[in-house]
Design an enzyme around this catalytic site. Structure first.
Site, PDB file in Angstrom:
ATOM      1  N   CYS A  78      34.289  43.865  21.910  1.00 57.65           N
ATOM      2  CA  CYS A  78      35.155  45.015  21.642  1.00 57.65           C
ATOM      3  C   CYS A  78      34.763  45.767  20.370  1.00 57.65           C
ATOM      4  O   CYS A  78      34.767  46.995  20.340  1.00 57.65           O
ATOM      5  CB  CYS A  78      36.619  44.602  21.608  1.00 57.65           C
ATOM      6  SG  CYS A  78      37.039  43.316  20.430  1.00 57.65           S
ATOM      7  N   ASP A 286      40.994  52.243  23.526  1.00 55.75           N
ATOM      8  CA  ASP A 286      40.974  50.786  23.647  1.00 55.75           C
ATOM      9  C   ASP A 286      39.802  50.358  24.527  1.00 55.75           C
ATOM     10  O   ASP A 286      39.712  50.757  25.689  1.00 55.75           O
ATOM     11  CB  ASP A 286      42.291  50.328  24.269  1.00 55.75           C
ATOM     12  CG  ASP A 286      42.466  48.819  24.258  1.00 55.75           C
ATOM     13  OD1 ASP A 286      41.500  48.112  23.933  1.00 55.75           O
ATOM     14  OD2 ASP A 286      43.578  48.353  24.579  1.00 55.75           O
ATOM     15  N   HIS A 288      39.287  47.416  25.757  1.00 51.55           N
ATOM     16  CA  HIS A 288      39.616  46.214  26.521  1.00 51.55           C
ATOM     17  C   HIS A 288      39.917  46.518  27.983  1.00 51.55           C
ATOM     18  O   HIS A 288      40.955  46.126  28.533  1.00 51.55           O
ATOM     19  CB  HIS A 288      40.790  45.480  25.872  1.00 51.55           C
ATOM     20  CG  HIS A 288      40.478  44.983  24.496  1.00 51.55           C
ATOM     21  ND1 HIS A 288      40.701  45.739  23.365  1.00 51.55           N
ATOM     22  CD2 HIS A 288      39.926  43.828  24.074  1.00 51.55           C
ATOM     23  CE1 HIS A 288      40.317  45.059  22.300  1.00 51.55           C
ATOM     24  NE2 HIS A 288      39.853  43.894  22.701  1.00 51.55           N
TER      25      HIS A 288
END
Length: 400
Positions: A78, A286, A288
């Site tokens: 990430c 994000d 993820h």
């Protein structure tokens, strides 16, 4: 502009639940990477700005990293993806300009060229493979989580091989930004030697702007240093286990400078790319979400929808992990000087401790600075700002 915006919204996380809502109108304007949007009049413009940023996420199904390594970065990549997003924004500013907006039907040539540099292939200069393997030299074996400082150092080294962008990358150390070091980096390795015009009247002519041009001889050829655009990373720790409240307003103001590339950091166990704020909430992309690895087809066509996010996220700035890295892009020397002037007003507040120091000269106890050296770090130890977290994959999403 042919971007469909019907589904673009903000995702907020409350008590473990995910809810989708639009930008609020009762918390003031939204700031996105140095641009201010009034939500009563410029909601559409703000959404287009957000969806135009390149969104890098976990990918699966790419070739083994290093030949025998993982085929997905899910659970560990990430921060690497956040670093890619910040660098991609710098390249957009470099080649397309801050006001560039994504078009689904008519992608620009330079945009496609930038995006291809981040594909999950070992021959892409900023791929997950290149970043992970370069991280080994920073003490991170393939598959280990990076902190903000590590990913900044790796991207600095990779940028040296990007002749097209000719981008200087500087990583500030020890909460100190040294102006003379940045000038040396920006003036190093000129790619386009400038010719001084020959004094002979037969070999030069005067252009409309009053300058002379050498028309047919190289007698006046000299190497003149040119200022390269610069991506500046500033790794910081703004507290121990949580962000110190004295830095919150100043951190928000960091997004208001026109040179802002945002912030890489996150909350415990999750790295995010923060691109702005509204009220006391940070707006971020994000990484993820796990998507299939993307490549071009046999005609060179690239499906790019998966690199643009229609659901920006928000979180309270109070939940931000104190280990972060600021990013700024300065196009030329005048832009850098303007940033130095403006950032001074941001980082200091009355008699409180500044977020970081901006100095003209290198501290006397630091070793000499060599912009041409493979490592630009002082000889003393640089402590990584982050502890390696334990990931909970239950919070990850997968696109099939």
């Amino acid at each position: 502009m042919d971007i469909a915006l019907g589904n673009i919204a903000c995702v907020t996380y409350e008590s473990g639940m995910v809810s989708i809502e639009d930008f609020p109108t009762d918390k003031g304007p939204v700031w996105i990477l140095g641009k201010k949007y009034d939500m009563k009049r410029q909601r559409h413009e703000a959404k287009v700005d957000v969806v135009s940023r390149l969104w890098m996420t976990y990918r699966r199904g790419f070739a083994n990293i290093g030949g025998t390594g993982p085929t997905s970065d899910q659970g560990w990549g990430c921060m690497l993806r956040c670093g890619q997003m910040m660098l991609a924004q710098a390249l957009i500013c470099r080649h397309l300009g801050r006001d560039w907006r994504w078009s689904r039907s008519k992608p620009e040539e330079n945009y496609i060229r930038i995006l291809k540099m981040f594909l999950d292939r070992k021959d892409s200069p900023y791929s997950i493979q290149q970043i992970a393997q370069m991280g080994v030299g920073e003490g991170k074996s393939i598959g280990m989580w990076f902190g903000p400082n590590t990913v900044a150092q790796v991207l600095r080294k990779l940028a040296a091989f990007d002749n097209w962008s000719n981008l200087a990358v500087h990583v500030a150390l020890d909460n100190t930004v040294v102006q003379e070091d940045i000038r040396k980096v920006c003036l190093a390795s000129p790619t386009d030697p400038v010719k001084a015009p020959c004094e002979s009247s037969e070999c030069s002519r005067v252009l409309p702007n009053g300058t002379a041009e050498d028309t047919n001889c190289g007698a006046g050829a000299v190497s003149k240093e040119r200022w390269r655009p610069v991506l500046l990373f500033i790794p910081l720790r703004l507290g121990l286990n949580e962000i110190n409240a004295v830095y919150i307003q100043r951190l928000k103001r960091c997004f208001t400078l026109t040179q802002s590339l945002g912030v890489i950091g996150g909350k415990p166990n999750h790295a995010h790319y923060f691109i702005g704020f509204v009220g006391d909430e940070l707006v971020y992309l994000d990484p993820h979400t796990t998507q299939p690895s993307t490549s071009t087809d046999k005609w060179g066509f690239l499906q790019d929808e998966g690199y643009h996010c229609e659901h920006a996220c928000r979180m309270s700035i109070h939940n931000l992990d104190p280990s972060i890295a600021l990013g700024y892009y300065c196009q030329d020397e005048a832009d850098f000087q303007a940033w130095c002037r403006d950032i001074q007003q941001v980082i200091k507040e009355q008699d409180m401790s500044p977020m970081f120091e901006l100095t003209e000269e290198r501290p006397s106890h630091w070793p000499p600075f060599d912009p041409g050296h493979s490592s630009m770090e002082p000889s003393f130890e640089i402590r990584e700002l982050d502890e390696e977290p334990t990931y909970d994959s239950d919070e990850e999403f997968e696109l099939v």
